[in-house]
Design an enzyme around this catalytic site. Structure first.
Site, PDB file in Angstrom:
ATOM      1  N   GLY A  84       0.736  -1.219  -0.080  1.00  0.00           N
ATOM      2  CA  GLY A  84      -0.051  -0.003  -0.023  1.00  0.00           C
ATOM      3  C   GLY A  84       0.885   1.068   0.084  1.00  0.00           C
ATOM      4  O   GLY A  84       1.305   1.537  -1.020  1.00  0.00           O
TER       5      GLY A  84
ATOM      6  N   ASP B  59      -2.502 -13.298  -1.841  1.00  0.00           N
ATOM      7  CA  ASP B  59      -2.471 -12.004  -2.048  1.00  0.00           C
ATOM      8  C   ASP B  59      -1.310 -11.841  -1.517  1.00  0.00           C
ATOM      9  O   ASP B  59      -0.455 -11.061  -2.367  1.00  0.00           O
ATOM     10  CB  ASP B  59      -3.625 -11.281  -1.011  1.00  0.00           C
ATOM     11  CG  ASP B  59      -3.247  -9.751  -1.189  1.00  0.00           C
ATOM     12  OD1 ASP B  59      -3.583  -8.994  -1.980  1.00  0.00           O
ATOM     13  OD2 ASP B  59      -2.568  -9.324  -0.144  1.00  0.00           O
TER      14      ASP B  59
ATOM     15  N   LYS C   2       2.306 -10.379  -3.962  1.00  0.00           N
ATOM     16  CA  LYS C   2       2.962  -9.418  -3.727  1.00  0.00           C
ATOM     17  C   LYS C   2       4.524  -9.624  -3.531  1.00  0.00           C
ATOM     18  O   LYS C   2       5.474  -9.159  -3.956  1.00  0.00           O
ATOM     19  CB  LYS C   2       2.555  -8.813  -2.311  1.00  0.00           C
ATOM     20  CG  LYS C   2       1.558  -8.000  -2.533  1.00  0.00           C
ATOM     21  CD  LYS C   2       0.560  -7.738  -1.229  1.00  0.00           C
ATOM     22  CE  LYS C   2      -0.509  -6.882  -1.484  1.00  0.00           C
ATOM     23  NZ  LYS C   2      -1.333  -6.876  -0.246  1.00  0.00           N
TER      24      LYS C   2
END
Ligand code: NAP
Ligand code: HSE
Length: 433
Positions: free
Chosen positions: A136, A203, A207
């Site tokens: 993020g 997820d 990444k």
């Protein structure tokens, strides 16, 4: 006439899309001072035009037809914050075909089809940036590509999924129930629309594939990441981990040593005094070890409207600066190192094991004998009565062992008469050669 404003076509107006509009509008003067150009959201694609939005006054820009956005000749940059593989891949490729630059927060797409998208961008002289796809608000991709360009990275460890870190933190600090905390994380906008990707580690694996490709400069595929999620982590595992000096984290681990690479995502016992052990809640952190720089760590919010949008808009700023300089599409370096995957005999780690056994003389001796035959020695052992004392619970932490030996050993343990259940089995950070 020279361009005064860069026009953005926004694909998606959900959590991140809303944040992008807020930052572009709220920081306009700063953005203009840094780039020398205004930035304006010109069109917005959504699924449902009638949905009520937390930002009002944008209705005229909103469309349900993608062609209104990507075929608009005034749109210079596409910001993709829809998510998922289809139809976003087709939208991005179509935008690049038309010479539009792309900023995306989409790790699913970049982990699976990044090479194809970057190749198309290069052919068309376009920028594609995806800083928000990993961790993020932490500018970790830029750090790997630019900050560490002079070094050789040998190890990266990441808490890169906010949802699972939020769940494990609440379970650990408050003894909270897994399902309840997952609901909270969804309500707060951290979890993916289908939280399976979060809790089963997919997820984080996406990444880590992106981090390994950029950090080690080799083309790591998503299916080369070993993945295990947190759905089977129990309160008991957390409590025993604490007793032995560990905190459980869903840890992404990537190593590149002796020219061989290994990447995994799995619940890991992290020593309490390790900096990653105190990364709590929705926060993310990425630890990077470079041959020359040594240890570094990047910490910050891994999800949420504004943190994620800062990464998206910073990418937008880079695109606009490149436009001013006329250097779009020139900064990319394709992975250039040869990829050799490490075999399980060379993946070294300590392990945590929790077994339910018959409470009989000689049981521990049988177990340690098996471990010794498999080249595994013990660092810590704890035994507790189980089920009113008719059975015992044995919790062990091994010294460094090869994954191949440990996997083999688990198969034998499951077959032993005196062992009723192998309750859990986790990698333990630290101690490897
Ligand atoms: P979100 O809140 O679910 O928003 C998705 C948006 O896309 C919505 O506006 C939706 O339209 C629109 N949309 C969905 N399918 C569409 C379609 N087929 N055609 C047109 N529009 C469509 O998602 P988000 O949380 O903002 O996440 C967006 C991306 O950022 C994802 O790739 C995600 O992995 C990534 N990301 C998110 C975070 C985070 O904290 N949320 C952090 C890092 C990265 P409607 O509004 O009409 O439903
Ligand atoms: N679902 C993701 C997370 C969002 O929890 O980290 C950020 O990529």
């Amino acid at each position: 006439m020279e361009k005064k404003v860069v026009k953005v076509g926004l694909l998606g107006f959900g959590t991140v899309g809303t944040g992008v509009v807020r930052i572009v509008q709220g920081h306009q003067e700063d953005l203009q001072k840094q780039t020398g150009l205004g930035i304006e959201v010109h069109k917005i694609l959504v699924k449902d035009k009638e949905k009520s939005r937390s930002i009002t006054g944008m209705q005229e820009l909103i469309t349900e037809n993608v062609e209104d956005v990507i075929n608009d000749p005034e749109v210079d940059v596409i910001v993709e914050v829809i998510g998922g593989i289809h139809p976003t891949k087709e939208y991005i490729l179509a935008a690049l075909e038309q010479g539009k630059h792309v900023v995306t927060a989409n790790k699913d797409l970049m982990a699976l089809h990044g090479a194809e998208i970057l190749q198309k961008a290069q052919e068309k002289g376009c920028d594609v940036f995806y800083e928000a796809s990993v961790a993020g608000g932490i500018p970790i991709l830029r750090a790997l590509v630019e900050g560490f360009s002079s070094d050789r990275i040998t190890k990266m460890m990441g808490i890169v999924n906010g949802t699972t870190n939020y769940i494990l933190t609440k379970m650990s600090q408050e003894g909270a129930d897994y399902a309840e905390v997952l609901k909270e994380a969804q309500a707060l906008g951290y979890a993916e629309s289908d939280p399976t990707a979060d809790v089963e580690g997919f997820d984080a694996a996406r990444k880590m594939a992106i981090l390994a490709t950029l950090g080690f400069r080799l083309p790591l595929n998503l299916d080369e990441v070993d993945v295990k999620g947190i759905s089977s982590v129990s309160k008991e595992d957390i409590a025993y981990g604490k007793k032995l000096g560990y905190t459980i984290k869903l840890l992404g681990m990537a190593r590149h040593d002796n020219d061989e690479v290994e990447v995994s995502v799995q619940p890991t016992m992290v020593p309490k005094d390790h900096p990653l052990a105190s990364v709590n809640g929705v926060f993310n952190a990425v630890y990077v070890h470079g041959e020359a720089v040594g240890e570094t760590m990047f910490y910050g919010p891994g999800a949420g409207e504004l943190p994620t949008a800062t990464a998206v808009v910073s990418d937008l700023v880079t695109v606009v600066k490149n436009m001013k300089l006329g250097v779009n599409g020139r900064g990319m370096v394709a992975p250039y190192k040869e990829k050799k995957l490490k075999g399980n005999d060379k993946k070294l780690s300590k392990y945590f094991l929790r077994l339910i056994v018959a409470d009989k003389r000689g049981v521990l001796a049988q177990i340690t004998q098996l471990l010794a035959e498999k080249n595994i020695s013990l660092d810590q052992v704890l035994q507790q009565p189980y089920n009113g004392g008719s059975q015992a619970e044995i919790i062990m932490v091994t010294h460094t062992a090869a994954k191949a030996d440990m996997d083999d050993c688990i198969l034998y343990l499951k077959d032993m008469d005196v062992i009723n259940e192998v309750k859990s089995f986790y990698r333990v950070e630290g101690g490897e050669a």
